[in-house]
Design an enzyme around this catalytic site. Sequence first.
Site, PDB file in Angstrom:
ATOM      1  N   CYS A 298       0.900  -1.049   0.059  1.00 21.90           N
ATOM      2  CA  CYS A 298      -0.093  -0.063   0.158  1.00 21.90           C
ATOM      3  C   CYS A 298       0.901   1.190  -0.011  1.00 21.90           C
ATOM      4  O   CYS A 298       2.213   1.009   0.310  1.00 21.90           O
ATOM      5  CB  CYS A 298      -0.858  -0.185   1.192  1.00 21.90           C
ATOM      6  SG  CYS A 298      -1.604  -1.401   1.520  1.00 21.90           S
TER       7      CYS A 298
ATOM      8  N   GLY B  19      -0.730   0.473  -4.867  1.00 23.61           N
ATOM      9  CA  GLY B  19      -1.707  -0.082  -4.595  1.00 23.61           C
ATOM     10  C   GLY B  19      -3.093   0.516  -5.314  1.00 23.61           C
ATOM     11  O   GLY B  19      -3.122   1.626  -5.357  1.00 23.61           O
TER      12      GLY B  19
ATOM     13  N   ASN C  70       0.852   0.661   5.849  1.00 20.83           N
ATOM     14  CA  ASN C  70       1.584  -0.045   4.962  1.00 20.83           C
ATOM     15  C   ASN C  70       2.182  -1.221   5.576  1.00 20.83           C
ATOM     16  O   ASN C  70       3.260  -1.075   6.213  1.00 20.83           O
ATOM     17  CB  ASN C  70       2.622   0.618   4.118  1.00 20.83           C
ATOM     18  CG  ASN C  70       3.232   0.079   3.034  1.00 20.83           C
ATOM     19  OD1 ASN C  70       4.251   0.432   2.728  1.00 20.83           O
ATOM     20  ND2 ASN C  70       2.633  -1.179   2.447  1.00 20.83           N
ATOM     21  N   GLY C  71       2.075  -2.773   4.944  1.00 23.07           N
ATOM     22  CA  GLY C  71       2.778  -3.660   5.633  1.00 23.07           C
ATOM     23  C   GLY C  71       1.697  -4.860   5.823  1.00 23.07           C
ATOM     24  O   GLY C  71       0.557  -4.793   5.519  1.00 23.07           O
TER      25      GLY C  71
ATOM     26  N   TYR D  18      11.091  -4.399  -7.554  1.00 24.87           N
ATOM     27  CA  TYR D  18       9.811  -4.156  -8.221  1.00 24.87           C
ATOM     28  C   TYR D  18       9.032  -2.989  -7.789  1.00 24.87           C
ATOM     29  O   TYR D  18       8.526  -2.157  -8.483  1.00 24.87           O
ATOM     30  CB  TYR D  18       8.974  -5.415  -8.145  1.00 24.87           C
ATOM     31  CG  TYR D  18       7.684  -5.065  -8.768  1.00 24.87           C
ATOM     32  CD1 TYR D  18       7.255  -5.127 -10.194  1.00 24.87           C
ATOM     33  CD2 TYR D  18       6.480  -4.919  -7.877  1.00 24.87           C
ATOM     34  CE1 TYR D  18       6.172  -4.782 -10.813  1.00 24.87           C
ATOM     35  CE2 TYR D  18       5.169  -4.732  -8.210  1.00 24.87           C
ATOM     36  CZ  TYR D  18       5.120  -4.689  -9.947  1.00 24.87           C
ATOM     37  OH  TYR D  18       3.870  -4.332 -10.046  1.00 24.87           O
TER      38      TYR D  18
ATOM     39  N   CYS E 202      10.971 -14.082   0.228  1.00 21.44           N
ATOM     40  CA  CYS E 202      10.003 -14.952  -1.007  1.00 21.44           C
ATOM     41  C   CYS E 202      11.250 -15.611  -1.856  1.00 21.44           C
ATOM     42  O   CYS E 202      10.558 -16.466  -2.630  1.00 21.44           O
ATOM     43  CB  CYS E 202       9.289 -13.513  -1.458  1.00 21.44           C
ATOM     44  SG  CYS E 202      10.394 -12.155  -2.126  1.00 21.44           S
TER      45      CYS E 202
HETATM   46  P1  5GP Z   1       3.406 -13.014 -13.457  1.00 20.57           P
HETATM   47  O1  5GP Z   1       2.714 -12.554 -14.719  1.00 20.57           O
HETATM   48  O2  5GP Z   1       4.568 -13.939 -13.377  1.00 20.57           O
HETATM   49  O3  5GP Z   1       2.500 -13.448 -12.370  1.00 20.57           O
HETATM   50  O4  5GP Z   1       3.789 -11.579 -12.703  1.00 20.57           O
HETATM   51  C1  5GP Z   1       5.032 -11.043 -13.249  1.00 20.57           C
HETATM   52  C2  5GP Z   1       5.128  -9.476 -13.574  1.00 20.57           C
HETATM   53  O5  5GP Z   1       4.128  -8.794 -12.545  1.00 20.57           O
HETATM   54  C3  5GP Z   1       6.275  -8.853 -13.922  1.00 20.57           C
HETATM   55  O6  5GP Z   1       5.970  -8.076 -14.792  1.00 20.57           O
HETATM   56  C4  5GP Z   1       6.507  -7.804 -12.563  1.00 20.57           C
HETATM   57  O7  5GP Z   1       7.104  -6.617 -13.044  1.00 20.57           O
HETATM   58  C5  5GP Z   1       5.093  -7.879 -11.887  1.00 20.57           C
HETATM   59  N1  5GP Z   1       4.978  -8.184 -10.547  1.00 20.57           N
HETATM   60  C6  5GP Z   1       5.819  -8.663  -9.658  1.00 20.57           C
HETATM   61  N2  5GP Z   1       5.484  -8.739  -8.433  1.00 20.57           N
HETATM   62  C7  5GP Z   1       4.447  -7.764  -8.328  1.00 20.57           C
HETATM   63  C8  5GP Z   1       3.881  -7.557  -7.185  1.00 20.57           C
HETATM   64  O8  5GP Z   1       3.961  -7.797  -6.023  1.00 20.57           O
HETATM   65  N3  5GP Z   1       2.708  -6.649  -7.684  1.00 20.57           N
HETATM   66  C9  5GP Z   1       2.346  -6.456  -8.935  1.00 20.57           C
HETATM   67  N4  5GP Z   1       1.289  -5.706  -9.225  1.00 20.57           N
HETATM   68  N5  5GP Z   1       3.080  -6.882  -9.885  1.00 20.57           N
HETATM   69  C10 5GP Z   1       4.030  -7.407  -9.745  1.00 20.57           C
HETATM   70 MG    MG Z   2       6.364  -5.845 -14.956  1.00 20.31          MG
END
Ligand code: 5GP
Ligand code: MG
Length: 464
Positions: free
Chosen positions: A2, A28, A103-104, A243, A438
């Site tokens: 968040c 979020g 957040n958390g 990310y 993770c």
């Molecule tokens: P996948 O399609 O493998 O399930 O998700 C990978 C994609 O989601 C990657 O392009 C990455 O940038 C993005 N991604 C990775 N971790 C997260 C996350 O915690 N939240 C969101 N919204 N996107 C994520």
């Molecule tokens: Mg991505």
Amino acid sequence: MCGIIGIYGNPEASNLAYLGLYAQQHRGQEGAGIVTIDDRGAHRHMGQGLVSDVFSNRKVVESLPGSRAIGHTRYSTTGGLDAKNVGPLLFNVQNQPVAIAHNGNLVNLKATRLRLQRDGAIFQTSTDTEIIIHLMARSNAKRMVDRTVDALSQVEGAYSLLILTPEGLIAARDPRGWRPFVIGRLGESWVFASETCALDLIGAQVLRDVQPGEVLQIDDDGLATVHQLPAQPLKHCIFEYVYFARPDSRIFGDNVDKMRRKLGITLADEAPAPGADITISVPDSSNTAALGYADRSGIRHEIGLIRNHYVGRSFIRPEQRLRDLTVKLKFNTVKGVLEDREVVIVDDSIVRGTTMRRLVRLLRQAGVKKVHVRIASPPIRHPCHFGLDFPTEQELIAGRDSVDQIREYLEADTLEYLSLDGLRNSMDRPGDQFCTACFSGDYPIVPEAGSDKQIFENSVAGAD
Ligand code: 5GP
Ligand code: MG
């Protein structure tokens, strides 16, 4: 995950909070809200969707009066998609409004929640955050900030917290410093945000981080650190650098851009792709890592995928059916760049594998000769209990499958991930100051059995 924002001592508080949420939309997208408190009490507006949707009528923002505001963009970890779970949560404690933005993710809550329920607590939401309010309500301390300290002494997990009461604005961060949290100043007023990009937008100066374990209060006398929770080893979330955070932010004392670029550089050293003609990123999340990879490897960087910016982050849509569709809605190929080339596609991470499998297919359709997938983080094998909405081990592709099986599933010619050591060693501070659960399964706090998001939801549903 968040995003949170807090403003104290500014007549434009709700407007500034709105802008701060806008800058932190990436943290979020399920819902957003703002609470202000003035002499007449608390004022709240919240809803599901993007900040621009929830506050599409700007008059709504202006109708939140007062010089103190907190805001929240929501991405569900504990607590489902329900509208009542959108923050900031607002309750009455001893006839005073108390608003909270978190957040958390708190862990090991089941026993506490059951104890509170046996004592007569009636939970209004299925969030972990609400537990803090119930613990505050039961404290015998006089000041809200001391009640906050009492409550936080009884919970564990990851939290960057803003609590707004008529007495002032309280900020607290868990002792491991899991999530980013920064204090800034805008003239005479105070600003708190998850990321510095929110401060940049409203023209505030960054003062410092809320320290791990610090509980502080801002009131008309200024800032006072009220309490320091017992120290714990630092465990900043390394995935923020991979990310989550925006590259233009500074978190945990470093530029996200700089760290993310280093991940790409280390990846190029560990997993070269000799013979490739070009590198491309998966915009926007891997742009910076891909630049690092391209620079280090000497392979020309091209823009081979165009992203439709009006589609949200695909992963944030929690249902698989919708997720499949949004990947296609989101990306298209630039055929002239890709045709007959051997391509390195750099992404920041693979969660379920949905995005990359679709992208590899799109690249093939565009005439790419060979696809080398390079991932600027290690395989995500374990769920996060500290604020990221990663699914269960079975849903995480690397939780189930070997790297070679994943490569097959993606239909890529080659697939290589950054190593865990490569990730840790790319950091500017000792690698053990980061939570890598993770990737490594090494949980700084061992979560109790059944603390998975859905199991928690089911266990609390109907129990209220
Ligand atoms: P996948 O399609 O493998 O399930 O998700 C990978 C994609 O989601 C990657 O392009 C990455 O940038 C993005 N991604 C990775 N971790 C997260 C996350 O915690 N939240 C969101 N919204 N996107 C994520
Ligand atoms: Mg991505």
